[in-house]
Design an enzyme around this catalytic site. Structure first.
Site, PDB file in Angstrom:
ATOM      1  N   LYS A   2       0.814  -1.222   0.000  1.00 42.39           N
ATOM      2  CA  LYS A   2       0.000   0.000   0.000  1.00 42.39           C
ATOM      3  C   LYS A   2       0.844   1.267   0.000  1.00 42.39           C
ATOM      4  O   LYS A   2       0.359   2.326  -0.359  1.00 42.39           O
ATOM      5  CB  LYS A   2      -1.011  -0.012   1.151  1.00 42.39           C
ATOM      6  CG  LYS A   2      -0.448   0.250   2.531  1.00 42.39           C
ATOM      7  CD  LYS A   2      -1.618   0.276   3.517  1.00 42.39           C
ATOM      8  CE  LYS A   2      -1.211   0.699   4.918  1.00 42.39           C
ATOM      9  NZ  LYS A   2      -0.269  -0.243   5.569  1.00 42.39           N
ATOM     10  N   HIS A 130       1.555  -3.923  14.526  1.00 45.64           N
ATOM     11  CA  HIS A 130       2.064  -2.768  13.788  1.00 45.64           C
ATOM     12  C   HIS A 130       2.025  -1.586  14.737  1.00 45.64           C
ATOM     13  O   HIS A 130       0.971  -1.240  15.234  1.00 45.64           O
ATOM     14  CB  HIS A 130       1.210  -2.500  12.548  1.00 45.64           C
ATOM     15  CG  HIS A 130       1.873  -1.565  11.558  1.00 45.64           C
ATOM     16  ND1 HIS A 130       2.254  -0.291  11.907  1.00 45.64           N
ATOM     17  CD2 HIS A 130       2.231  -1.732  10.266  1.00 45.64           C
ATOM     18  CE1 HIS A 130       2.818   0.283  10.845  1.00 45.64           C
ATOM     19  NE2 HIS A 130       2.820  -0.556   9.845  1.00 45.64           N
ATOM     20  N   SER A 133       2.249   3.927  11.673  1.00 47.73           N
ATOM     21  CA  SER A 133       3.132   4.377  10.602  1.00 47.73           C
ATOM     22  C   SER A 133       3.816   5.683  10.987  1.00 47.73           C
ATOM     23  O   SER A 133       3.220   6.531  11.647  1.00 47.73           O
ATOM     24  CB  SER A 133       2.359   4.543   9.307  1.00 47.73           C
ATOM     25  OG  SER A 133       3.256   4.522   8.219  1.00 47.73           O
ATOM     26  N   GLY A 170       6.331   0.659  10.183  1.00 49.63           N
ATOM     27  CA  GLY A 170       6.388   1.853  11.009  1.00 49.63           C
ATOM     28  C   GLY A 170       7.751   2.516  11.007  1.00 49.63           C
ATOM     29  O   GLY A 170       7.907   3.607  11.541  1.00 49.63           O
ATOM     30  N   GLU A 204       7.480  -5.893   8.069  1.00 48.23           N
ATOM     31  CA  GLU A 204       6.727  -5.390   6.908  1.00 48.23           C
ATOM     32  C   GLU A 204       7.000  -3.907   6.694  1.00 48.23           C
ATOM     33  O   GLU A 204       6.091  -3.081   6.758  1.00 48.23           O
ATOM     34  CB  GLU A 204       5.226  -5.608   7.136  1.00 48.23           C
ATOM     35  CG  GLU A 204       4.831  -7.062   7.299  1.00 48.23           C
ATOM     36  CD  GLU A 204       3.400  -7.230   7.812  1.00 48.23           C
ATOM     37  OE1 GLU A 204       2.816  -6.245   8.313  1.00 48.23           O
ATOM     38  OE2 GLU A 204       2.879  -8.340   7.700  1.00 48.23           O
ATOM     39  N   PRO A 205       8.248  -3.544   6.471  1.00 49.79           N
ATOM     40  CA  PRO A 205       8.544  -2.118   6.302  1.00 49.79           C
ATOM     41  C   PRO A 205       7.983  -1.596   4.984  1.00 49.79           C
ATOM     42  O   PRO A 205       8.239  -2.165   3.929  1.00 49.79           O
ATOM     43  CB  PRO A 205      10.077  -2.076   6.292  1.00 49.79           C
ATOM     44  CG  PRO A 205      10.499  -3.427   5.846  1.00 49.79           C
ATOM     45  CD  PRO A 205       9.435  -4.388   6.269  1.00 49.79           C
ATOM     46  N   GLY A 206       7.197  -0.562   5.053  1.00 58.10           N
ATOM     47  CA  GLY A 206       6.639   0.042   3.847  1.00 58.10           C
ATOM     48  C   GLY A 206       7.351   1.344   3.551  1.00 58.10           C
ATOM     49  O   GLY A 206       8.192   1.447   2.658  1.00 58.10           O
ATOM     50  N   ARG A 207       7.047   2.350   4.367  1.00 56.90           N
ATOM     51  CA  ARG A 207       7.635   3.680   4.189  1.00 56.90           C
ATOM     52  C   ARG A 207       9.163   3.619   4.126  1.00 56.90           C
ATOM     53  O   ARG A 207       9.780   4.234   3.263  1.00 56.90           O
ATOM     54  CB  ARG A 207       7.204   4.557   5.371  1.00 56.90           C
ATOM     55  CG  ARG A 207       7.584   6.001   5.264  1.00 56.90           C
ATOM     56  CD  ARG A 207       7.222   6.733   6.549  1.00 56.90           C
ATOM     57  NE  ARG A 207       5.819   6.612   6.888  1.00 56.90           N
ATOM     58  CZ  ARG A 207       4.853   7.346   6.352  1.00 56.90           C
ATOM     59  NH1 ARG A 207       5.146   8.257   5.454  1.00 56.90           N
ATOM     60  NH2 ARG A 207       3.595   7.180   6.711  1.00 56.90           N
ATOM     61  N   ASP A 284     -11.155  22.337  -5.954  1.00 52.82           N
ATOM     62  CA  ASP A 284     -11.446  22.058  -4.550  1.00 52.82           C
ATOM     63  C   ASP A 284     -10.649  23.032  -3.678  1.00 52.82           C
ATOM     64  O   ASP A 284      -9.419  23.084  -3.765  1.00 52.82           O
ATOM     65  CB  ASP A 284     -11.050  20.601  -4.275  1.00 52.82           C
ATOM     66  CG  ASP A 284     -11.101  20.253  -2.796  1.00 52.82           C
ATOM     67  OD1 ASP A 284     -11.586  21.079  -1.998  1.00 52.82           O
ATOM     68  OD2 ASP A 284     -10.654  19.147  -2.454  1.00 52.82           O
ATOM     69  N   TYR A 314       3.277   6.284   0.107  1.00 53.43           N
ATOM     70  CA  TYR A 314       1.945   6.863   0.344  1.00 53.43           C
ATOM     71  C   TYR A 314       1.756   8.173  -0.420  1.00 53.43           C
ATOM     72  O   TYR A 314       1.325   9.180   0.133  1.00 53.43           O
ATOM     73  CB  TYR A 314       1.708   7.072   1.852  1.00 53.43           C
ATOM     74  CG  TYR A 314       1.916   5.801   2.632  1.00 53.43           C
ATOM     75  CD1 TYR A 314       1.023   4.746   2.493  1.00 53.43           C
ATOM     76  CD2 TYR A 314       3.015   5.639   3.474  1.00 53.43           C
ATOM     77  CE1 TYR A 314       1.218   3.552   3.179  1.00 53.43           C
ATOM     78  CE2 TYR A 314       3.216   4.456   4.159  1.00 53.43           C
ATOM     79  CZ  TYR A 314       2.318   3.415   4.001  1.00 53.43           C
ATOM     80  OH  TYR A 314       2.509   2.244   4.666  1.00 53.43           O
TER      81      TYR A 314
HETATM   82  C1  PLP Z   1       0.722  -0.157   6.299  1.00 53.90           C
HETATM   83  C2  PLP Z   1       1.211  -1.435   6.841  1.00 53.90           C
HETATM   84  C3  PLP Z   1       2.587  -1.740   6.835  1.00 53.90           C
HETATM   85  C4  PLP Z   1       3.629  -0.751   6.370  1.00 53.90           C
HETATM   86  O1  PLP Z   1       3.723   0.281   7.293  1.00 53.90           O
HETATM   87  P1  PLP Z   1       4.856   1.400   7.205  1.00 53.90           P
HETATM   88  O2  PLP Z   1       4.508   2.341   8.302  1.00 53.90           O
HETATM   89  O3  PLP Z   1       4.754   2.025   5.855  1.00 53.90           O
HETATM   90  O4  PLP Z   1       6.161   0.736   7.409  1.00 53.90           O
HETATM   91  C5  PLP Z   1       2.974  -2.964   7.311  1.00 53.90           C
HETATM   92  N1  PLP Z   1       2.089  -3.863   7.786  1.00 53.90           N
HETATM   93  C6  PLP Z   1       0.761  -3.614   7.807  1.00 53.90           C
HETATM   94  C7  PLP Z   1      -0.157  -4.642   8.325  1.00 53.90           C
HETATM   95  C8  PLP Z   1       0.279  -2.385   7.346  1.00 53.90           C
HETATM   96  O5  PLP Z   1      -1.038  -2.130   7.394  1.00 53.90           O
END
Ligand code: PLP
Length: 387
Positions: A2, A130, A133, A170, A204-207, A284, A314
């Site tokens: 995401k 989690h 974020s 996070g 699960e690092p996203g950011r 807007d 994001y």
């Molecule tokens: C959004 C999300 C992540 C990624 O989070 P970050 O803050 O971007 O690292 C990982 N695991 C789950 C379940 C999430 O919903």
């Protein structure tokens, strides 16, 4: 997924043997179509529909999360062989508090849910959390590990063995010293709470992974110089905004004028700074970028560009259909070093790479197809026609 689901990024992730946290059948489809293996996916959405469960099961996904009794009952019916992770709430100091939406209380709810899962014959293989974020507290993941250990112990006493601890995301990317501290705390906590080596630790690092992967260049459509509180303010109208890639401005988001060296003999960075308001391209009135920040920029003109760094997470994933605005154009650049590592991986095809590209060539347009007046029926009578 995401944070950034752009295909080249997903391929890079697959080529590095990294798995995915997916949160919808659409995301699952996207990575499977690229050749990811279904068992590299955690369907990390604690609340799923029957359709979503069935979709994942039929696609061969094995792991998912839950945090409620109803979810267990649905799983029993639609995905009884799932490998489950109980999602517990662990709240760090963060900007986006996922704990308010997901995660059961590990003291008052978790044990009852584990017992219910066992009674239903469902298999709980681990604990997930989690911390939220953009988490700024360095000890939150360690606190989560401590709570996870207590649930591992509960299961062990009941004769059931959990195998996975998923510490979620996070992590921030803006200061490496902070992630180093988090890593240190996580490793210490793992030594303390999970000394056995047969527990699989998942993050699960996203950011953290994609934040620095993209820079956003916005062109200036227009500028209006107005007076506010007796001070001149430049209202700058950009070609992207809240309904495009800039829905969330973080406290660390920065903006600068694209510098092409000198202008009229003056070094750009020596230009005087003035107060500015940044507007998005739509009608807007809330479409205002970095509203909470005090922005100061050199005097700009239409056709100048502004640069926003750290825009890989994001950002364009939130682009919406509002007002049919154009989607941003993306150009990927890879270092020679990385290219040499990945170019022969089967997830990539030769067309994915262009050597010696002409970077002055325009990107493919995302504008709507042109329509000429000769092609138009004009069914509705127009009063404007007469004036
Ligand atoms: C959004 C999300 C992540 C990624 O989070 P970050 O803050 O971007 O690292 C990982 N695991 C789950 C379940 C999430 O919903």
């Amino acid at each position: 997924m995401k944070a950034n689901d752009w295909e080249p990024i997903l391929k890079l992730v697959i080529s590095q043997n990294i798995g995915f946290d997916c949160a919808s059948p659409g995301e699952i489809y996207k990575v499977l179509k690229l050749g990811a293996s279904p068992t590299s996916i955690v369907f990390a959405l604690p609340t799923k529909t029957a359709y979503q469960m069935t979709y994942a099961r039929e696609a061969g996904v094995k792991h998912t999360t839950f945090d409620s009794s109803y979810e267990l009952k649905k799983l029993k019916q639609y995905w009884p062989d799932a490998h489950l992770l109980i999602r517990i709430r662990v709240d760090g100091e963060c900007i986006y508090k996922l704990g308010e939406k997901f995660g059961c209380d590990f003291e008052t709810e978790a044990v009852a849910l584990l017992e219910e899962a066992a009674a239903l014959g469902l298999k709980v293989v681990g604990v997930a959390f989690h911390v939220g974020s953009a988490c700024s507290s360095v000890d939150s993941h360690a606190i989560g590990l401590q709570r996870a250990r207590k649930l591992f112990d509960h299961e062990a006493r009941a004769g059931r063995q959990m195998k996975i601890v998923d510490i979620g995301g996070g992590f921030m990317s803006d200061r490496t010293d902070r992630v180093d501290k988090v890593a240190q705390q996580v490793n210490t906590a793992l030594e303390e709470y999970f000394p056995e080596r047969d527990v699989l630790v998942v993050a699960e690092p996203g950011r953290y992974v994609v934040d620095s992967a993209a820079t956003l260049y916005n062109s200036i459509n227009n500028i209006r110089r107005v007076t506010k509180d007796n001070k001149p303010v430049n209202m700058i109208y950009l070609n992207d905004g809240l309904h495009g890639s800039m829905r969330y401005a973080e406290p660390w988001t920065t903006v600068e004028k694209l510098s092409i060296g000198q202008k009229n003999g003056v070094e750009i960075d020596q230009e005087e700074l003035e107060e500015a308001i940044l507007w998005g391209p739509t009608c807007d009135s809330t479409d205002r970028i970095m509203e909470k920040a005090a922005i100061r920029l050199p005097r700009c003109s239409p056709f100048d560009w502004l640069v926003f760094k750290l825009q890989g997470a994001y950002t364009f994933v939130f682009h919406g259909p509002f007002s049919s605005i154009e989607i941003p154009l993306m150009r990927s650049v890879v270092s020679l070093e990385l290219w040499n590592k990945i170019k022969d991986h089967p997830v990539f095809s030769p067309e994915d790479f262009v050597s010696n590209p002409d970077i002055s060539a325009p990107l493919p347009s995302t504008l709507p197809p042109k329509i000429h007046r000769d092609q138009i029926n004009g069914f509705n009578a127009s009063l404007l026609d007469k004036v």
